[in-house]
Write a protein that holds these residues in place. Structure first.
Motif, PDB file in Angstrom:
ATOM      1  N   MET A 390      74.416 -57.454 -18.221  1.00 27.12           N
ATOM      2  CA  MET A 390      75.601 -56.757 -17.701  1.00 27.12           C
ATOM      3  C   MET A 390      75.855 -57.052 -16.229  1.00 27.12           C
ATOM      4  O   MET A 390      77.001 -57.121 -15.792  1.00 27.12           O
ATOM      5  CB  MET A 390      75.451 -55.242 -17.901  1.00 27.12           C
ATOM      6  CG  MET A 390      75.510 -54.792 -19.349  1.00 27.12           C
ATOM      7  SD  MET A 390      75.558 -52.985 -19.538  1.00 27.12           S
ATOM      8  CE  MET A 390      73.938 -52.514 -18.914  1.00 27.12           C
ATOM      9  N   LEU A 391      74.797 -57.213 -15.453  1.00 27.56           N
ATOM     10  CA  LEU A 391      74.944 -57.304 -14.004  1.00 27.56           C
ATOM     11  C   LEU A 391      75.115 -58.749 -13.560  1.00 27.56           C
ATOM     12  O   LEU A 391      74.255 -59.346 -12.919  1.00 27.56           O
ATOM     13  CB  LEU A 391      73.732 -56.675 -13.315  1.00 27.56           C
ATOM     14  CG  LEU A 391      73.568 -55.176 -13.554  1.00 27.56           C
ATOM     15  CD1 LEU A 391      72.271 -54.678 -12.935  1.00 27.56           C
ATOM     16  CD2 LEU A 391      74.768 -54.413 -12.987  1.00 27.56           C
ATOM     17  N   ALA A 395      79.711 -57.476 -10.295  1.00 28.98           N
ATOM     18  CA  ALA A 395      79.417 -56.106 -10.719  1.00 28.98           C
ATOM     19  C   ALA A 395      78.868 -55.300  -9.543  1.00 28.98           C
ATOM     20  O   ALA A 395      78.240 -55.847  -8.636  1.00 28.98           O
ATOM     21  CB  ALA A 395      78.416 -56.108 -11.867  1.00 28.98           C
ATOM     22  N   SER A 396      79.101 -53.988  -9.575  1.00 29.26           N
ATOM     23  CA  SER A 396      78.515 -53.085  -8.586  1.00 29.26           C
ATOM     24  C   SER A 396      77.422 -52.267  -9.257  1.00 29.26           C
ATOM     25  O   SER A 396      77.563 -51.854 -10.409  1.00 29.26           O
ATOM     26  CB  SER A 396      79.581 -52.148  -8.006  1.00 29.26           C
ATOM     27  OG  SER A 396      80.548 -52.885  -7.287  1.00 29.26           O
ATOM     28  N   ILE A 421      74.813 -49.082 -13.524  1.00 30.46           N
ATOM     29  CA  ILE A 421      75.960 -49.934 -13.236  1.00 30.46           C
ATOM     30  C   ILE A 421      77.126 -49.062 -12.810  1.00 30.46           C
ATOM     31  O   ILE A 421      77.509 -48.115 -13.506  1.00 30.46           O
ATOM     32  CB  ILE A 421      76.313 -50.820 -14.452  1.00 30.46           C
ATOM     33  CG1 ILE A 421      77.477 -51.751 -14.100  1.00 30.46           C
ATOM     34  CG2 ILE A 421      76.603 -50.005 -15.697  1.00 30.46           C
ATOM     35  CD1 ILE A 421      77.740 -52.813 -15.168  1.00 30.46           C
ATOM     36  N   GLN A 423      80.233 -50.414 -11.517  1.00 25.91           N
ATOM     37  CA  GLN A 423      81.462 -51.061 -12.004  1.00 25.91           C
ATOM     38  C   GLN A 423      81.096 -52.399 -12.606  1.00 25.91           C
ATOM     39  O   GLN A 423      80.384 -53.194 -12.006  1.00 25.91           O
ATOM     40  CB  GLN A 423      82.480 -51.260 -10.886  1.00 25.91           C
ATOM     41  CG  GLN A 423      83.760 -51.946 -11.378  1.00 25.91           C
ATOM     42  CD  GLN A 423      84.846 -51.998 -10.322  1.00 25.91           C
ATOM     43  OE1 GLN A 423      85.008 -51.052  -9.556  1.00 25.91           O
ATOM     44  NE2 GLN A 423      85.596 -53.083 -10.277  1.00 25.91           N
ATOM     45  N   SER A 424      81.594 -52.636 -13.785  1.00 26.46           N
ATOM     46  CA  SER A 424      81.301 -53.886 -14.478  1.00 26.46           C
ATOM     47  C   SER A 424      82.022 -55.046 -13.806  1.00 26.46           C
ATOM     48  O   SER A 424      83.076 -54.882 -13.193  1.00 26.46           O
ATOM     49  CB  SER A 424      81.731 -53.777 -15.940  1.00 26.46           C
ATOM     50  OG  SER A 424      81.675 -55.030 -16.580  1.00 26.46           O
ATOM     51  N   SER A 425      81.446 -56.222 -13.935  1.00 28.45           N
ATOM     52  CA  SER A 425      82.166 -57.436 -13.584  1.00 28.45           C
ATOM     53  C   SER A 425      83.374 -57.566 -14.497  1.00 28.45           C
ATOM     54  O   SER A 425      83.407 -57.032 -15.603  1.00 28.45           O
ATOM     55  CB  SER A 425      81.250 -58.658 -13.757  1.00 28.45           C
ATOM     56  OG  SER A 425      81.985 -59.853 -13.757  1.00 28.45           O
ATOM     57  N   ALA A 430      80.564 -59.794 -19.908  1.00 24.71           N
ATOM     58  CA  ALA A 430      79.906 -58.636 -19.310  1.00 24.71           C
ATOM     59  C   ALA A 430      80.537 -57.339 -19.810  1.00 24.71           C
ATOM     60  O   ALA A 430      79.835 -56.360 -20.111  1.00 24.71           O
ATOM     61  CB  ALA A 430      79.989 -58.713 -17.789  1.00 24.71           C
ATOM     62  N   ALA A 451      81.773 -47.426 -15.272  1.00 24.29           N
ATOM     63  CA  ALA A 451      81.616 -48.867 -15.100  1.00 24.29           C
ATOM     64  C   ALA A 451      82.839 -49.636 -15.583  1.00 24.29           C
ATOM     65  O   ALA A 451      83.225 -50.644 -14.986  1.00 24.29           O
ATOM     66  CB  ALA A 451      80.377 -49.357 -15.852  1.00 24.29           C
ATOM     67  N   SER A 490      87.922 -60.326  -7.171  1.00 27.77           N
ATOM     68  CA  SER A 490      87.300 -61.136  -8.227  1.00 27.77           C
ATOM     69  C   SER A 490      87.890 -62.535  -8.310  1.00 27.77           C
ATOM     70  O   SER A 490      87.527 -63.307  -9.193  1.00 27.77           O
ATOM     71  CB  SER A 490      87.471 -60.434  -9.579  1.00 27.77           C
ATOM     72  OG  SER A 490      88.841 -60.223  -9.873  1.00 27.77           O
TER      73      SER A 490
END
Length: 803
Positions: A390-391, A395-396, A421, A423-425, A430, A451, A490
């Motif tokens: 996921m990361l 991502a944050s 997580i 915030q997701s990318s 992801a 996220a 992004s």
């Protein structure tokens, strides 16, 4: 950019451990002078490449010792080598560094007889390549095109090309210097500074990229022609569709001649995990930090555990590296929040001492110390794998753990005991990973809600967590969420001022033709009898749940059928005679065969495509479905005569091929349904335009057809191809479609139907991004009420009510 520069420097410090200077010397006798080419470079032999590299490495170390001791003046072999072979693995770290494994082997001799179709499958070639020890090589921007001699010129412009086309399965020739490996004391690595692309792999998307670079002049044409023996430069220059050409060219190669990258890199997640590299020694074993496990795997703190050493850090993932053993190393740009930690603590001091321009932190996710909450049903290995997936970059994350001081990357290192997580990318893989974790109950509902920034909030996440959503539904939702998670933060690459200005200059086109959005629900609400025909139109009833056919191709076909049905019913002679439908760039006829079957005696369909193999494929499909009202023509769409056409259709017409399709429509007074794609492709195509009398046509450049300045239009197309900011790219795509609509409106008036008697309504529709990111469609229907009744063909009774 300072962050990128810091990443390169840190990667260099981490990965390069050789101190010999780049130099050029005459090669003495090493083993056999026949191994050296004319420039004095050692050409590695397939059977002993790694042995030769280790010998060079040992001699370099001996040379260093001799220079410092009594052996100064001795000559040693140069560390510059030529490596030829097949790329078996590839691991990318940011934009500046690529690890590749090269299996040393000569380029296979192409059969002297004419290229034949591939017939049988075999794994023999893959078994053979697995039995050969690969040579490890590194592509690094800082060393790319480094001059062998000081008086030679150096350029880094080709790195951006070669680091994309050197993919698993390709055969390459690499030139570089020998250095030592960090993970293997006796191992050697080739640090590459030049490359030559010598043979393609068995992947049409990869070949399409190579052909595009050659067409644009970014890759030497002779090099490409030598690497692809089954194609001519003339064929490449005249093609309308690079994707169709790539597929056709691959069909010309004998089976087992080219390597398929998916078989080398793994086609399943399990296979891909097995192909991950070993972790570096410093990350292989996790420190205890006073954390022990009992026989049941439950963690507890030992007596000497110091809770005050725990700190919490939040930041954005700048880089991710995954290794075997479910170990992941993240590079974070951080905001530090100490927990129960004194300001005078050495750990905090180490973090705060990092320069503001490079506030970076290495975070290690290791299954031995990473743990989930007490109410979680996921073990530490699954947890480490999940967050490792996921990361990814962008991502944050919020992590808690323990510091071990500085690292070999010149950045502080934290070993994470827990993470969340934030915030997701935006990357689709992801986002899908988070949704799947939520579906399986392996991530908290609150965490997934935040996220993914779910529009339905917590209640929407709860529905997914109940496990009732299908794979396809989650894939559609992921595509929608990807759009909402994108923005300027992004963006991949750079948007120039001239690109932004192009949007301003052509704003009038967007104002004249606004976008009409089409929802998923309206596209899928079709009669059962129509659904059954569309679902089987790929000729493959075994399409699995969540397959690309189910989540993308089938919905797009339904969308096109609805739009084409609307245009056909608006035709002034609908129901009075057969209407002629021409599909430009129709390939193997997935859309056209469906049209012919659904509309029956109402239409005659003609598919035009430059690929003979694609049209042959389509004809065979039509015969199997016993279709009598369709024909296939392998021809140049820019010059073919489509006299009498009533409706022009094109699904994902690449670049200027969309303009060619619209040009045929205006020249013959036809309606149209055209879905454009790949805005930078086929720029050399010419568009048929009606002359002053409105009867004959003349070829024109796309810029002449659209009445735009070439430089401005080029910038607009580049903006439409921007990655990582779908909002910006969509605005540019809308602008291009608006300019095309203006051209149709301007020229269609002088064509077959006098404007006084009949006009054309032009709309720009946008179908759901869940089906495709290239989701704009130009629809031109006739300005009159359709005749009473529905389609004569009983198969599609009720379709008229779906507008």
């Amino acid at each position: 950019m300072k962050a990128s520069a810091a990443l390169v420097l840190v990667s260099a410090a981490l990965l390069l451990r050789f101190s010999h200077a780049f130099s050029s010397r005459q090669s003495p006798s090493y083993s056999s002078k026949s191994h050296y080419d004319g420039s004095g470079l050692l050409r590695l032999r397939p059977g002993s490449a790694n042995d030769e590299l280790r010998r060079i490495l040992n001699l370099n170390e001996q040379q260093t010792n001799d220079i410092e001791g009594d052996g100064a003046g001795k000559y040693y072999p140069p560390s510059q080598v030529i490596l030829e072979g097949v790329v078996s693995k590839r691991r990318v770290i940011g934009k500046h560094l690529v690890f590749i494994d090269v299996v040393p082997m000569e380029q296979p001799t192409f059969p002297t007889q004419k290229c034949t179709k591939r017939k049988t499958n075999s794994t023999t070639m893959y078994d053979e390549i697995e039995s050969i020890a690969p040579v490890h090589a590194i592509l690094m921007r800082d060393y790319w095109n480094h001059p062998i001699n000081e008086n030679e010129n150096s350029s880094s412009c080709s790195y951006d090309i070669y680091h994309k086309i050197i993919q698993p399965g390709v055969h390459v020739q690499l030139t570089g210097h020998v250095g030592s490996s960090r993970n293997d004391a006796d191992g050697a690595i080739v640090f590459c500074h030049t490359a030559k692309y010598t043979l393609l792999n068995d992947n049409p998307q990869h070949l399409q990229t190579v052909l595009r670079y050659a067409n644009e002049g970014n890759l030497d044409m002779n090099e490409v022609m030598n690497a692809i023996p089954c194609i001519s430069q003339e064929e490449l220059a005249t093609t309308h569709s690079l994707s169709e050409l790539a597929t056709e060219v691959l069909d010309r190669f004998p089976r087992n001649y080219l390597f398929n990258p998916s078989k080398l890199m793994g086609s399943t997640n399990r296979q891909k995990l097995n192909l991950l590299p070993l972790a570096p020694p410093e990350y292989m074993t996790a420190p205890s930090f006073g954390i022990d496990r009992n026989d049941f795997g439950v963690e507890h703190k030992s007596a000497h555990f110091e809770a005050s050493r725990a700190i919490t850090v939040s930041g954005m993932v700048q880089n991710r590296r995954r290794y075997q053993g479910s170990i992941t190393v993240l590079t974070l740009v951080t905001k530090i929040q100490p927990v129960l930690l004194e300001e005078s603590s050495d750990d905090v001091a180490a973090l705060r001492s990092t320069e503001a321009e490079s506030q970076r932190l290495c975070v290690v996710l290791h299954p031995d110390i990473l743990r989930a909450g007490d109410d979680s049903n996921i073990n530490s290995i699954e947890l480490s794998q999940a967050y490792g997936n996921m990361l990814c970059s962008g991502a944050s994350v919020l992590v808690q753990g323990y510091m071990t001081g500085g690292s070999v990357e010149n950045a502080p290192t934290m070993w994470s005991t827990s993470c969340r997580i934030l915030q997701s990318s935006w990357r689709p893989n992801a986002v899908r990973q988070v949704l799947d974790m939520l579906h399986e109950g392996k991530i908290a509902v609150e965490e997934a809600t935040d996220a993914l920034k779910l529009p339905g909030g917590y209640s929407q996440a709860e529905v997914i967590a109940k496990g009732t959503t299908s794979v396809t539904e989650r894939q559609w939702l992921a595509a929608e969420l990807t759009q909402s998670l994108q923005g300027k933060h992004s963006l991949l690459g750079k948007v120039t001022a001239s690109m932004e200005q192009s949007l301003v200059s052509f704003a009038y086109a967007r104002e004249k033709y606004p976008v009409e959005h089409v929802s998923i629900e309206s596209e899928l609400d079709l009669p059962p009898e129509l659904n059954s025909v569309v679902q089987s139109s790929d000729g493959n009833h075994r399409s699995s749940i969540g397959s690309r056919w189910q989540r993308a191709k089938e919905p797009q076909l339904k969308f096109m059928i609805k739009q084409i049905g609307t245009v056909l019913r608006s035709h002034p002679e609908y129901g009075q005679r057969k209407l002629k439908v021409v599909d430009i760039g129709g390939g193997k006829g997935l859309l056209s065969n469906l049209l012919a079957e659904l509309f029956g005696d109402t239409v005659d369909v003609q598919v035009v495509d430059i690929s003979q193999s694609a049209t042959n494929n389509g004809m065979m499909r039509a015969k199997r479905r016993r279709l009598q009202n369709i024909q296939y023509t392998a021809a140049d769409a820019t010059t073919i005569d489509v006299e009498g056409v009533d409706v022009v259709v094109a699904l994902h017409a690449c670049g200027a091929l969309a303009d060619v399709a619209l040009g045929h429509a205006v020249s013959h007074g036809a309606g149209f349904v055209v879905c454009p794609c790949c805005y930078l492709s086929n720029s050399r195509l010419r568009v048929s335009m009606p002359n002053a009398e409105g009867h004959h046509t003349k070829p024109a450049t796309v810029e002449e057809w659209l009445m735009v300045e070439p430089i401005q239009y080029e910038q607009l197309k580049r903006t439409a191809e921007v990655q990582g900011d779908i909002k910006l790219a969509s605005e540019a795509m809308h602008t291009v479609c608006g300019l095309r609509s203006l051209a149709v409106h301007r020229l269609w008036q002088g064509s077959r139907w006098p404007i006084a008697e009949l006009g054309l309504t032009i709309k720009i529709k946008r179908f759901p991004i869940a089906f495709s990111t290239r989701n704009f469609c130009l629809v031109g229907s006739f300005n009159q009420q359709p005749p009473p009744g529905t389609f004569p063909n009983a198969t599609i009774v009720g379709l008229g009510s779906l507008e």
